[in-house]
Design a protein around this motif. Sequence first.
Motif, PDB file in Angstrom:
ATOM      1  N   VAL A   1      33.093  20.495  35.212  1.00  0.00           N
ATOM      2  CA  VAL A   1      32.480  20.603  36.539  1.00  0.00           C
ATOM      3  C   VAL A   1      33.150  21.704  37.342  1.00  0.00           C
ATOM      4  O   VAL A   1      32.487  22.527  37.986  1.00  0.00           O
ATOM      5  CB  VAL A   1      32.563  19.256  37.280  1.00  0.00           C
ATOM      6  N   ARG A   2      34.484  21.759  37.303  1.00  0.00           N
ATOM      7  CA  ARG A   2      35.196  22.793  38.068  1.00  0.00           C
ATOM      8  C   ARG A   2      34.839  24.188  37.568  1.00  0.00           C
ATOM      9  O   ARG A   2      34.654  25.119  38.360  1.00  0.00           O
ATOM     10  CB  ARG A   2      36.700  22.564  37.972  1.00  0.00           C
ATOM     11  N   ALA A   3      34.774  24.347  36.266  1.00  0.00           N
ATOM     12  CA  ALA A   3      34.460  25.662  35.704  1.00  0.00           C
ATOM     13  C   ALA A   3      33.062  26.112  36.100  1.00  0.00           C
ATOM     14  O   ALA A   3      32.852  27.248  36.543  1.00  0.00           O
ATOM     15  CB  ALA A   3      34.601  25.628  34.184  1.00  0.00           C
ATOM     16  N   MET A   4      32.083  25.218  35.945  1.00  0.00           N
ATOM     17  CA  MET A   4      30.710  25.571  36.292  1.00  0.00           C
ATOM     18  C   MET A   4      30.549  25.779  37.791  1.00  0.00           C
ATOM     19  O   MET A   4      29.845  26.685  38.233  1.00  0.00           O
ATOM     20  CB  MET A   4      29.759  24.470  35.812  1.00  0.00           C
ATOM     21  N   ARG A   5      31.222  24.942  38.581  1.00  0.00           N
ATOM     22  CA  ARG A   5      31.135  25.083  40.034  1.00  0.00           C
ATOM     23  C   ARG A   5      31.700  26.428  40.486  1.00  0.00           C
ATOM     24  O   ARG A   5      31.114  27.112  41.324  1.00  0.00           O
ATOM     25  CB  ARG A   5      31.893  23.939  40.709  1.00  0.00           C
ATOM     26  N   THR A   6      32.848  26.792  39.910  1.00  0.00           N
ATOM     27  CA  THR A   6      33.469  28.071  40.273  1.00  0.00           C
ATOM     28  C   THR A   6      32.557  29.237  39.932  1.00  0.00           C
ATOM     29  O   THR A   6      32.374  30.165  40.736  1.00  0.00           O
ATOM     30  CB  THR A   6      34.819  28.230  39.559  1.00  0.00           C
ATOM     31  N   ALA A   7      31.966  29.204  38.744  1.00  0.00           N
ATOM     32  CA  ALA A   7      31.072  30.278  38.323  1.00  0.00           C
ATOM     33  C   ALA A   7      29.819  30.322  39.190  1.00  0.00           C
ATOM     34  O   ALA A   7      29.331  31.397  39.558  1.00  0.00           O
ATOM     35  CB  ALA A   7      30.700  30.090  36.854  1.00  0.00           C
ATOM     36  N   ASN A   8      29.306  29.143  39.539  1.00  0.00           N
ATOM     37  CA  ASN A   8      28.110  29.067  40.379  1.00  0.00           C
ATOM     38  C   ASN A   8      28.396  29.619  41.772  1.00  0.00           C
ATOM     39  O   ASN A   8      27.606  30.406  42.326  1.00  0.00           O
ATOM     40  CB  ASN A   8      27.656  27.614  40.466  1.00  0.00           C
ATOM     41  N   MET A   9      29.536  29.245  42.330  1.00  0.00           N
ATOM     42  CA  MET A   9      29.888  29.725  43.667  1.00  0.00           C
ATOM     43  C   MET A   9      30.172  31.226  43.658  1.00  0.00           C
ATOM     44  O   MET A   9      29.844  31.931  44.618  1.00  0.00           O
ATOM     45  CB  MET A   9      31.088  28.933  44.203  1.00  0.00           C
ATOM     46  N   TYR A  10      30.786  31.706  42.585  1.00  0.00           N
ATOM     47  CA  TYR A  10      30.988  33.150  42.461  1.00  0.00           C
ATOM     48  C   TYR A  10      29.639  33.867  42.490  1.00  0.00           C
ATOM     49  O   TYR A  10      29.465  34.867  43.198  1.00  0.00           O
ATOM     50  CB  TYR A  10      31.727  33.494  41.164  1.00  0.00           C
ATOM     51  N   THR A  11      28.680  33.362  41.735  1.00  0.00           N
ATOM     52  CA  THR A  11      27.376  34.021  41.639  1.00  0.00           C
ATOM     53  C   THR A  11      26.658  34.027  42.977  1.00  0.00           C
ATOM     54  O   THR A  11      26.137  35.067  43.419  1.00  0.00           O
ATOM     55  CB  THR A  11      26.510  33.323  40.578  1.00  0.00           C
ATOM     56  N   ILE A  12      26.615  32.886  43.650  1.00  0.00           N
ATOM     57  CA  ILE A  12      25.933  32.816  44.939  1.00  0.00           C
ATOM     58  C   ILE A  12      26.630  33.713  45.962  1.00  0.00           C
ATOM     59  O   ILE A  12      25.980  34.442  46.722  1.00  0.00           O
ATOM     60  CB  ILE A  12      25.876  31.362  45.442  1.00  0.00           C
TER      61      ILE A  12
END
Length: 216
Positions: free
Chosen positions: A137-148
């Motif tokens: 969850v942390r990895a995907m959340r970080t990548a998602n927030m980076y993208t947005i």
Amino acid sequence: MSTERRAPLDRRKVAGTALRLLNETGLDGLTLRAIARELDVKAPALYWHFKDKQALLDEMATEMYRRMTADAVLDPADTWQERLLAVCRGLRTALTGYRDGAKVFSGSRFTGTEHAPAMESHLRVFTAAGFTLAQAVRAMRTANMYTIGFVTEEQGVRPLPGERREGYDVEERARRLAEFPLAAEAGKLLFDDYDEQFEDGLKLVLAGVEAAYGIR
């Protein structure tokens, strides 16, 4: 019952109209009144579906996600790196297709459960690779927030592909910062070639996840 409540509207139709108008008006100019005018109804008709603008933004973000994933094919054999890259690239492509797309998506809540199958698939890929659920969850959340966040900044310069806001002329910036040669040169790295910038950032996210959790 009022005639407005019986109007042949549904949430997806309103959200789709709002997304179409978004490219013309931007987020600041998007109003329920303008959407109602486009749909040839009175504004109060929309309040049967959306209590306020944030509720509309939630549905717009959900519709953006539906469109983004409509034709996506998820390969269960993906490595976690392949899946993370595919998700982030797909999200950026979707967001840059709308003026202020990242602003609409940021902080919005999905109104349905359409996101659940893809989310389940992503988490399965990560946990199968050795991540705990919390790490995944942390990895995907970080990548998602980076993208947005990246697209939010990108659209501050390029509201839509092919457009560029006034004031972001790299050469003019370099002339104004001539006394500061490194800062002047950095303009080319900050405000040009967003595709390369995005991919560089993704590499850093991947490297950070690998370093933090020791999973390659």
